[in-house]
Design a protein around this motif. Structure first.
Motif, short mmCIF file in Angstrom:
data_model
loop_
_atom_site.label_atom_id
_atom_site.label_comp_id
_atom_site.label_asym_id
_atom_site.label_seq_id
_atom_site.Cartn_x
_atom_site.Cartn_y
_atom_site.Cartn_z
N THR A 1 0.83 -1.20 0.00
CA THR A 1 0.00 0.00 0.00
C THR A 1 0.86 1.25 0.00
OG1 THR A 1 -1.76 -1.15 1.18
CG2 THR A 1 -1.81 1.26 1.23
N SER B 1 2.42 1.65 -3.32
CA SER B 1 1.40 2.10 -4.27
C SER B 1 1.11 3.59 -4.12
CB SER B 1 0.12 1.28 -4.07
OG SER B 1 -0.90 1.71 -4.92
N THR C 1 4.16 5.63 -5.49
CA THR C 1 4.32 5.59 -6.95
C THR C 1 3.07 6.08 -7.69
OG1 THR C 1 3.61 3.27 -7.04
CG2 THR C 1 5.98 3.72 -6.85
N SER C 2 2.04 6.50 -6.98
CA SER C 2 0.82 6.99 -7.64
C SER C 2 1.08 8.35 -8.28
CB SER C 2 -0.32 7.09 -6.63
OG SER C 2 -0.12 8.20 -5.78
N PHE D 1 -7.19 1.23 -1.50
CA PHE D 1 -7.43 0.32 -2.62
C PHE D 1 -8.85 0.45 -3.18
CE2 PHE D 1 -3.60 -1.84 -1.00
CZ PHE D 1 -2.87 -1.80 -2.17
N ARG E 1 -6.72 4.70 -5.14
CA ARG E 1 -6.06 4.29 -6.39
C ARG E 1 -6.91 4.65 -7.59
NH1 ARG E 1 -3.10 -1.39 -6.53
NH2 ARG E 1 -3.68 -1.04 -8.66
#
Length: 87
Positions: A40, A43, A46-47, A73, A77
């Motif tokens: 998480t 994520s 790197t978003s 999630f 995202r």
């Protein structure tokens, strides 16, 4: 009471050395939860969100891990992919 090495090896091989399946399951659960938590955070980092939004999501995940991971999630995202990247 001392055991010979041969006797000790048989004792361990038979699974009588205190094998605890619940302990193994608990350790596995902790490892999986840690992997999801780290995934998480990776994520989020790197978003395509801006730095401020990444920071806000990371703080939220640190403060409320289960809720933060779930919401990232489910909502974060999807929103990050649909919005343009800002820096």
């Amino acid at each position: 009471m001392s055991m010979s090495p041969e006797r000790l090896m048989v004792f361990v091989a038979d699974g009588q050395a205190g094998s605890r399946p619940l302990t193994a399951a608990f350790i596995l659960l902790i490892l999986v939860a840690g992997a999801v938590y780290m995934g998480t955070l990776i994520s989020i980092i790197t978003s395509p969100n801006g730095k401020g939004m990444k920071f806000a999501w990371a703080i939220f995940v640190f403060i409320a891990p289960l809720l933060g991971v779930t919401l990232w999630f489910l909502v974060g995202r999807r929103h990050a992919r649909s919005s343009p990247a800002t820096f």
